[in-house]
Design an enzyme around this catalytic site. Structure first.
Site, PDB file in Angstrom:
ATOM      1  CG  ASP A  43      -1.839   1.192   1.230  1.00  0.00           C
ATOM      2  OD1 ASP A  43      -2.891   1.089   0.571  1.00  0.00           O
ATOM      3  OD2 ASP A  43      -1.513   2.233   1.839  1.00  0.00           O
ATOM      4  CE1 TYR A  48       0.540   7.712   3.233  1.00  0.00           C
ATOM      5  CE2 TYR A  48       1.010   5.563   2.302  1.00  0.00           C
ATOM      6  CZ  TYR A  48       0.134   6.437   2.895  1.00  0.00           C
ATOM      7  OH  TYR A  48      -1.158   6.033   3.161  1.00  0.00           O
ATOM      8  CE  LYS A  77      -3.587   4.794   0.496  1.00  0.00           C
ATOM      9  NZ  LYS A  77      -2.190   4.505   0.874  1.00  0.00           N
ATOM     10  CG  HIS A 110      -4.204   9.937   0.486  1.00  0.00           C
ATOM     11  ND1 HIS A 110      -2.840   9.840   0.315  1.00  0.00           N
ATOM     12  CD2 HIS A 110      -4.438   9.426   1.722  1.00  0.00           C
ATOM     13  CE1 HIS A 110      -2.296   9.296   1.381  1.00  0.00           C
ATOM     14  NE2 HIS A 110      -3.242   9.041   2.251  1.00  0.00           N
TER      15      HIS A 110
END
Ligand code: A2P
Length: 317
Positions: A43, A48, A77, A110
């Site tokens: 994921d 990130y 996302k 997201h």
């Protein structure tokens, strides 16, 4: 590997590796180790700030012959700064380039929160776009176009309330395949789970271990610690398992995908093995009592002065 079925019959591995908070320097080793010991679902998200390192680890593992692209389930996302329809495909293509793949298995919106293009994290009111000015359905139509172009196989959302899911399902041509939400014994999400089940939407549980490594700025002063909860510990002792394994087995028992994050080889193995732990009815009943509607990731970081977003209009609660 335990897997769950999507409405079109496709299956995804029920336990994936989370990569939020995995530092670029650590995530490369974590993904390589995870793939070596049997994880097949990763994921990811550009938010990130580590997709290039994740992609390097995936590419090297595929090149080694250990896995093929078809063996993997890769989710990413759309970040909040690319909701404008013209921004969607370029954002997806950047993720594909960073992950070094041709298409994603799943691409999620997201947050139901939009920023101006180029804003990574908002600092002032002008950095935001209200959903009234850039409705989710406009973003969703652009995601549907990406499916038609073969850039992604399934599309979905994260952090969506039942009200937002209902609105989207009423307007979408392709219904969302997934809602990824915070979910653990302190936030059991019963009504959202029921709605998703009734409407053929799978649920992924994020922060299944309580996300203890969030940055200090995202933590409240007196937070409950999920891994230290006495009931969770008691169930773990009873089964000769660890508290993390109990939390993950609990999520899987409710047919929710779980994506624990770890960059530690021992804990990566421990978490993967949780798929073999079966909780009994008493364990489930004891854990059901722990629900307290507590969000570790409550979205308040999007509600600063001048923001059009509030906790009420993010969660519709
Ligand atoms: P680490 O990466 O050092 O293993 P979440 O998935 O809810 O966001 O939680 C991630 C946090 O939980 C990280 O701090 C991670 O640390 C830690 N963690 C991951 N697996 C375990 C485990 N099996 N036991 C205890 N802590 C764990």
């Amino acid at each position: 590997m335990l897997s769950f079925s999507l409405p079109d019959g496709d299956r995804l591995p029920a336990l994936g590796l989370g990569t939020w908070k995995s530092a670029p320097g650590a995530v490369y080793g974590a993904v390589k180790e995870a793939l070596a010991i049997g994880y097949r679902h990763i994921d990811c998200a550009p938010a990130y700030q580590n997709e290039p390192e994740v992609g390097k680890a995936i590419a090297e593992t595929i090149a080694s012959g250990m896995v093929s692209r078809q063996d993997l389930w890769l989710t990413s996302k759309l970040w909040n700064n690319a909701h404008a329809p013209a921004q969607v495909q370029p954002a997806l293509e950047q993720t594909l380039a960073d992950l070094r793949i041709d298409s994603l298995d799943l691409y999620l919106i997201h947050w139901p929160v939009a920023f101006k293009p180029g804003v990574f994290f908002p600092r002032k009111s002008e950095d935001y776009i209200a959903l009234e000015d850039l409705p989710i359905i406009a973003t969703w139509k652009a995601l549907e176009d990406c499916v038609a172009k073969g850039l992604v196989r399934h599309i979905g959302v994260c952090n969506f309330s039942v009200a937002k899911l209902e609105a989207l399902c009423g307007q979408a041509t392709i219904r969302p395949a997934m809602n990824q939400i915070e979910l653990h014994p302190y936030l059991q999400q019963g009504p959202t789970l029921d709605f998703c089940r009734e409407n053929g939407i799978l649920v992924t549980a994020y922060s299944p271990l309580g996300s203890g490594d969030r940055p200090a700025g995202m933590k409240k002063s007196s937070e409950p610690t999920l891994l230290d909860n006495p009931v969770v510990q008691q169930v773990a002792t009873k089964h000769g398992a660890t508290p993390a394994q109990v939390l993950l087995a609990w999520g899987l028992s409710r047919k929710t995908v779980v994506i624990p994050k770890s960059v530690n080889p021992e804990r990566l193995g421990q978490n993967l093995a949780a798929a073999h732990l079966e909780l009994d009815a008493q364990d489930i009943a004891d854990i059901a009592m722990l629900d307290r509607g507590y969000r570790f990731v409550d979205g308040s970081f999007f509600t600063g002065p001048g923001s059009p977003y509030t906790l009420k209009n993010i969660w519709d609660e």
